[in-house]
Design a protein around this motif. Structure first.
Motif, PDB file in Angstrom:
ATOM      1  N   MET A 217      31.609 -96.134  -3.879  1.00  0.00           N
ATOM      2  CA  MET A 217      30.854 -95.705  -2.700  1.00  0.00           C
ATOM      3  C   MET A 217      30.554 -96.903  -1.800  1.00  0.00           C
ATOM      4  O   MET A 217      30.704 -96.829  -0.570  1.00  0.00           O
ATOM      5  CB  MET A 217      29.566 -95.021  -3.146  1.00  0.00           C
ATOM      6  N   ARG A 218      30.155 -98.028  -2.409  1.00  0.00           N
ATOM      7  CA  ARG A 218      29.867 -99.228  -1.626  1.00  0.00           C
ATOM      8  C   ARG A 218      31.119 -99.697  -0.886  1.00  0.00           C
ATOM      9  O   ARG A 218      31.057-100.069   0.299  1.00  0.00           O
ATOM     10  CB  ARG A 218      29.354-100.339  -2.539  1.00  0.00           C
ATOM     11  N   ALA A 219      32.271 -99.678  -1.578  1.00  0.00           N
ATOM     12  CA  ALA A 219      33.513-100.108  -0.939  1.00  0.00           C
ATOM     13  C   ALA A 219      33.838 -99.220   0.260  1.00  0.00           C
ATOM     14  O   ALA A 219      34.301 -99.699   1.305  1.00  0.00           O
ATOM     15  CB  ALA A 219      34.659-100.077  -1.946  1.00  0.00           C
ATOM     16  N   GLU A 220      33.570 -97.928   0.118  1.00  0.00           N
ATOM     17  CA  GLU A 220      33.813 -97.007   1.228  1.00  0.00           C
ATOM     18  C   GLU A 220      32.869 -97.312   2.383  1.00  0.00           C
ATOM     19  O   GLU A 220      33.287 -97.284   3.548  1.00  0.00           O
ATOM     20  CB  GLU A 220      33.622 -95.575   0.745  1.00  0.00           C
ATOM     21  N   TRP A 221      31.629 -97.618   2.088  1.00  0.00           N
ATOM     22  CA  TRP A 221      30.672 -97.975   3.143  1.00  0.00           C
ATOM     23  C   TRP A 221      31.135 -99.221   3.881  1.00  0.00           C
ATOM     24  O   TRP A 221      31.071 -99.290   5.113  1.00  0.00           O
ATOM     25  CB  TRP A 221      29.291 -98.240   2.538  1.00  0.00           C
ATOM     26  N   LEU A 222      31.581-100.237   3.128  1.00  0.00           N
ATOM     27  CA  LEU A 222      31.934-101.506   3.740  1.00  0.00           C
ATOM     28  C   LEU A 222      33.214-101.414   4.558  1.00  0.00           C
ATOM     29  O   LEU A 222      33.502-102.310   5.360  1.00  0.00           O
ATOM     30  CB  LEU A 222      32.081-102.591   2.654  1.00  0.00           C
ATOM     31  N   ASP A 223      33.997-100.348   4.343  1.00  0.00           N
ATOM     32  CA  ASP A 223      35.200-100.131   5.158  1.00  0.00           C
ATOM     33  C   ASP A 223      34.852 -99.626   6.552  1.00  0.00           C
ATOM     34  O   ASP A 223      35.693 -99.660   7.458  1.00  0.00           O
ATOM     35  CB  ASP A 223      36.129 -99.101   4.494  1.00  0.00           C
ATOM     36  N   ALA A 224      33.629 -99.134   6.723  1.00  0.00           N
ATOM     37  CA  ALA A 224      33.205 -98.546   7.999  1.00  0.00           C
ATOM     38  C   ALA A 224      32.268 -99.516   8.720  1.00  0.00           C
ATOM     39  O   ALA A 224      31.731-100.441   8.110  1.00  0.00           O
ATOM     40  CB  ALA A 224      32.500 -97.213   7.752  1.00  0.00           C
ATOM     41  N   PRO A 225      32.053 -99.304  10.026  1.00  0.00           N
ATOM     42  CA  PRO A 225      31.103-100.154  10.750  1.00  0.00           C
ATOM     43  C   PRO A 225      29.719-100.085  10.108  1.00  0.00           C
ATOM     44  O   PRO A 225      29.327 -99.035   9.601  1.00  0.00           O
ATOM     45  CB  PRO A 225      31.092 -99.553  12.158  1.00  0.00           C
ATOM     46  N   PRO A 226      28.963-101.188  10.109  1.00  0.00           N
ATOM     47  CA  PRO A 226      27.632-101.184   9.490  1.00  0.00           C
ATOM     48  C   PRO A 226      26.731-100.128  10.113  1.00  0.00           C
ATOM     49  O   PRO A 226      26.724 -99.935  11.331  1.00  0.00           O
ATOM     50  CB  PRO A 226      27.106-102.596   9.786  1.00  0.00           C
ATOM     51  N   GLN A 227      25.996 -99.432   9.285  1.00  0.00           N
ATOM     52  CA  GLN A 227      25.036 -98.442   9.773  1.00  0.00           C
ATOM     53  C   GLN A 227      23.927 -98.283   8.750  1.00  0.00           C
ATOM     54  O   GLN A 227      24.062 -98.704   7.597  1.00  0.00           O
ATOM     55  CB  GLN A 227      25.726 -97.093  10.016  1.00  0.00           C
ATOM     56  N   ASP A 228      22.834 -97.702   9.192  1.00  0.00           N
ATOM     57  CA  ASP A 228      21.681 -97.497   8.315  1.00  0.00           C
ATOM     58  C   ASP A 228      22.040 -96.472   7.243  1.00  0.00           C
ATOM     59  O   ASP A 228      22.386 -95.338   7.538  1.00  0.00           O
ATOM     60  CB  ASP A 228      20.502 -96.994   9.154  1.00  0.00           C
ATOM     61  N   ARG A 229      21.979 -96.885   5.974  1.00  0.00           N
ATOM     62  CA  ARG A 229      22.350 -96.004   4.855  1.00  0.00           C
ATOM     63  C   ARG A 229      21.117 -95.529   4.085  1.00  0.00           C
ATOM     64  O   ARG A 229      21.210 -95.182   2.912  1.00  0.00           O
ATOM     65  CB  ARG A 229      23.273 -96.754   3.889  1.00  0.00           C
ATOM     66  N   THR A 230      19.974 -95.481   4.752  1.00  0.00           N
ATOM     67  CA  THR A 230      18.713 -95.158   4.086  1.00  0.00           C
ATOM     68  C   THR A 230      18.793 -93.870   3.274  1.00  0.00           C
ATOM     69  O   THR A 230      18.337 -93.810   2.136  1.00  0.00           O
ATOM     70  CB  THR A 230      17.580 -95.053   5.122  1.00  0.00           C
ATOM     71  N   LEU A 231      19.376 -92.822   3.843  1.00  0.00           N
ATOM     72  CA  LEU A 231      19.406 -91.525   3.170  1.00  0.00           C
ATOM     73  C   LEU A 231      20.792 -91.178   2.631  1.00  0.00           C
ATOM     74  O   LEU A 231      21.026 -90.039   2.225  1.00  0.00           O
ATOM     75  CB  LEU A 231      18.934 -90.419   4.128  1.00  0.00           C
ATOM     76  N   ALA A 232      21.698 -92.143   2.591  1.00  0.00           N
ATOM     77  CA  ALA A 232      23.082 -91.836   2.230  1.00  0.00           C
ATOM     78  C   ALA A 232      23.234 -91.376   0.787  1.00  0.00           C
ATOM     79  O   ALA A 232      24.163 -90.639   0.470  1.00  0.00           O
ATOM     80  CB  ALA A 232      23.958 -93.063   2.467  1.00  0.00           C
ATOM     81  N   LEU A 233      22.337 -91.789  -0.094  1.00  0.00           N
ATOM     82  CA  LEU A 233      22.476 -91.433  -1.506  1.00  0.00           C
ATOM     83  C   LEU A 233      21.819 -90.102  -1.841  1.00  0.00           C
ATOM     84  O   LEU A 233      22.045 -89.572  -2.927  1.00  0.00           O
ATOM     85  CB  LEU A 233      21.884 -92.529  -2.401  1.00  0.00           C
ATOM     86  N   ALA A 234      21.011 -89.578  -0.942  1.00  0.00           N
ATOM     87  CA  ALA A 234      20.330 -88.313  -1.225  1.00  0.00           C
ATOM     88  C   ALA A 234      21.355 -87.204  -1.400  1.00  0.00           C
ATOM     89  O   ALA A 234      22.166 -86.948  -0.533  1.00  0.00           O
ATOM     90  CB  ALA A 234      19.368 -87.964  -0.098  1.00  0.00           C
ATOM     91  N   GLY A 235      21.347 -86.571  -2.562  1.00  0.00           N
ATOM     92  CA  GLY A 235      22.280 -85.485  -2.842  1.00  0.00           C
ATOM     93  C   GLY A 235      23.669 -85.940  -3.215  1.00  0.00           C
ATOM     94  O   GLY A 235      24.564 -85.119  -3.377  1.00  0.00           O
TER      95      GLY A 235
END
Length: 246
Positions: A217-235
């Motif tokens: 999941m982290r690798a997928e996030w880092l492939d995209a432009p930086p953004q606020d991931r505050t609620l990304a793990l919910a659900g």
């Protein structure tokens, strides 16, 4: 003679009240053709080679899951890379095949491609299995992880950890994962780098597959432009032993 007896038995079964012969579910031709067009697109874009073997799995309600190995060796599902977000979407869309999606996801994380994949065909409707007993949360380990995360909150890297993913280990220890405002994924107060992931595996080996999934999941996030991931793990956690939001 044997065929006549079988025909008579089937006829008699139809005549008996309440007894109906089992009919095979209709073949989902339209859905298969839609998925095949997705594979054609994957070939056109260079994601996979033409002629690559594709596995097909169907459910009685007409859902189709197909899997193949792309040019890079990564597992593909229905014509796209099987990233954590794609796996979650597929599990939600076709719950009868959720276990098969997870199988391919685990294979991808372990670099096993399609090794050991289920046979092609209609997947039987199985009674849902109950979740394993939820392990007790190691309160000391949880408090330690929360304290480390509070430091990130004070530094402005993490918002108040609403929606944190909390995964307890059966024999003590915990993973406390939060998405950062900077697009980073923090677990127990540290960015989930390869070094910190290895340290966590040594500390809570029972949660190695959860750590693998968080790394993906982290690798997928880092492939995209930086953004606020505050609620990304919910659900985002389908494990019944996962506590989220927290």
């Amino acid at each position: 003679m044997g065929r006549i007896k079988k025909t008579r038995a089937a006829r008699d079964a139809r005549r008996r009240p309440g007894v109906q012969p089992q009919a095979a579910p209709p073949f989902p031709q339209a859905e298969v053709e839609r998925v095949m067009r997705l594979w054609d697109l994957a070939v056109d874009t260079g994601l996979m080679a033409s002629g690559t073997d594709v596995k097909y799995h169907f459910t009685p309600d007409g859902k189709v899951l197909s899997a193949a190995v792309g040019r890079s060796g990564q597992v593909l599902a229905n014509g796209e890379r099987l990233t954590p977000s794609v796996a979650e979407r597929l599990r939600e869309d076709m719950p009868l095949l959720a276990g098969v999606v997870t199988f391919y996801e685990n294979n991808e994380l372990a670099g096993r491609g399609l090794d050991g994949a289920p046979q092609n065909g209609v997947m039987p409707l199985l009674p849902p299995a109950g979740p394993d007993p939820m392990p007790a949360v190691d309160e000391e380990a949880l408090a330690e992880a929360q304290t480390a995360t509070a430091v990130l909150v004070r530094q402005g890297k993490v918002a108040e950890p609403v929606g944190a993913m909390v995964i307890p280990a059966p024999r003590g220890g915990v993973l406390f994962a939060v998405g950062g405002r900077d697009g980073e994924l923090y677990v127990n107060g540290r960015p989930l780098t390869q070094q910190s992931a290895d340290a966590l595996r040594a500390k809570v080996p029972e949660l190695a597959s959860d750590i693998d999934r968080l790394q993906a999941m982290r690798a997928e996030w880092l492939d995209a432009p930086p953004q606020d991931r505050t609620l990304a793990l919910a659900g985002s956690c389908t494990d019944p032993n996962c506590h989220t939001p927290h």
